[in-house]
Design an enzyme around this catalytic site. Structure first.
Site, PDB file in Angstrom:
ATOM      1  N   SER A 105       0.828  -1.208   0.000  1.00  0.00           N
ATOM      2  CA  SER A 105       0.000   0.000   0.000  1.00  0.00           C
ATOM      3  C   SER A 105       0.867   1.265   0.000  1.00  0.00           C
ATOM      4  CB  SER A 105      -0.963  -0.088   1.196  1.00  0.00           C
ATOM      5  OG  SER A 105      -1.918   0.913   1.153  1.00  0.00           O
ATOM      6  N   ASP A 155     -10.316  -3.485  -5.200  1.00  0.00           N
ATOM      7  CA  ASP A 155      -9.655  -2.539  -4.289  1.00  0.00           C
ATOM      8  C   ASP A 155     -10.413  -1.210  -4.319  1.00  0.00           C
ATOM      9  OD1 ASP A 155      -7.900  -0.686  -3.075  1.00  0.00           O
ATOM     10  OD2 ASP A 155      -6.170  -1.947  -3.594  1.00  0.00           O
ATOM     11  N   HIS A 186      -8.244  -4.380  -0.955  1.00  0.00           N
ATOM     12  CA  HIS A 186      -6.951  -3.762  -0.646  1.00  0.00           C
ATOM     13  C   HIS A 186      -6.113  -4.651   0.280  1.00  0.00           C
ATOM     14  CE1 HIS A 186      -4.423  -0.218  -0.987  1.00  0.00           C
ATOM     15  NE2 HIS A 186      -4.201  -0.242   0.319  1.00  0.00           N
TER      16      HIS A 186
HETATM   17  C1  MLT Z   1      -1.473   5.880  -0.082  1.00  0.00           C
HETATM   18  O1  MLT Z   1      -1.830   6.825   0.576  1.00  0.00           O
HETATM   19  O2  MLT Z   1      -0.292   5.607  -0.321  1.00  0.00           O
HETATM   20  C2  MLT Z   1      -2.574   5.022  -0.618  1.00  0.00           C
HETATM   21  O3  MLT Z   1      -3.767   5.715  -0.547  1.00  0.00           O
HETATM   22  C3  MLT Z   1      -2.672   3.735   0.086  1.00  0.00           C
HETATM   23  C4  MLT Z   1      -2.833   3.883   1.561  1.00  0.00           C
HETATM   24  O4  MLT Z   1      -1.848   4.050   2.246  1.00  0.00           O
HETATM   25  O5  MLT Z   1      -3.960   3.809   2.068  1.00  0.00           O
END
Ligand code: MLT
Length: 205
Positions: A105, A155, A186
């Site tokens: 992520s 996701d 996700h």
């Molecule tokens: C981010 O902020 O890098 C993406 O939205 C994924 C997350 O961290 O939730």
């Protein structure tokens, strides 16, 4: 826990033949989150696991965002360079080769930004639920670098078009990209683990 320029956790290699891993957690995580995953996917590799310096309502991240999926790109650039500098420092301090990034992520997104801005920092990367971190990144040469991307069809944060665009940018920079899309969201699944195990096993060949 040692401090170089990032608070981090380090585990030395028990098999010197394996590349080190740079473990990059998701939003709200920390340097402990991916240690077990790293040990599983590449047993014997050195593990370098920094904690993101940005706090969003107390949750560590690797760069600032304006909203979910909307990034402060100036900060992305600054933080990707700062993290690449840390990698160089840690390589020197611990005597390491360039690591393979393993990020989830937000951690996958900063790894993707490092590939675009500081390609020398990573030997390759496994990006779990990554999206395009920079709308206009400079063209870099990623020839010889293997990248695994694992995305989720359902996701809610990352449209499939966005992860496909990231894969295309990496391919056009010369990376050897394997992009898998799973019928999931996700969060990580057992299939992510299986794909990681296979991809890491193949890197030894
Ligand atoms: C981010 O902020 O890098 C993406 O939205 C994924 C997350 O961290 O939730």
């Amino acid at each position: 826990m040692t401090e170089l320029s990032f608070l981090h956790r380090y585990e030395p290699a028990t098999d010197q033949g394996l590349p080190p891993l740079l473990l990059l957690h998701g939003t709200g995580g920390n340097e402990n989150d991916l240690i077990n995953l790293g040990r599983k996917v590449s047993p014997g590799s050195a593990l370098l696991s920094p904690r993101g310096k940005i706090l969003e309502n107390g949750m560590p991240r690797f760069f600032r965002r304006l909203a979910e999926g909307v990034f402060d790109e100036e900060d992305v650039r600054f933080r990707a360079n700062e993290l690449a500098d840390f990698v160089a420092e840690a390589r020197e301090a611990y005597g390491l080769e360039a690591p393979i990034g393993l990020g989830f992520s937000n951690g996958a997104n900063i790894a993707a930004a490092m590939l675009m801005l500081r390609p020398e920092a990573l030997a390759g990367a496994a990006l779990l639920r990554a999206m395009v971190p920079l709308s206009d990144a400079p063209k870099t040469d990623l020839t010889g670098k293997r990248v695994l991307m694992v995305s989720g069809q359902m996701d809610p944060i990352i449209p499939m078009e966005n992860s496909a665009r990231l894969a295309a940018v990496l391919v056009s920079s010369g990376a050897d990209v394997q992009h898998e899309t799973l019928p999931t969201g996700h969060g990580l699944s057992q299939t992510d683990l299986q794909l990681l195990l296979k991809w890491f096993a193949e890197s030894g060949k």
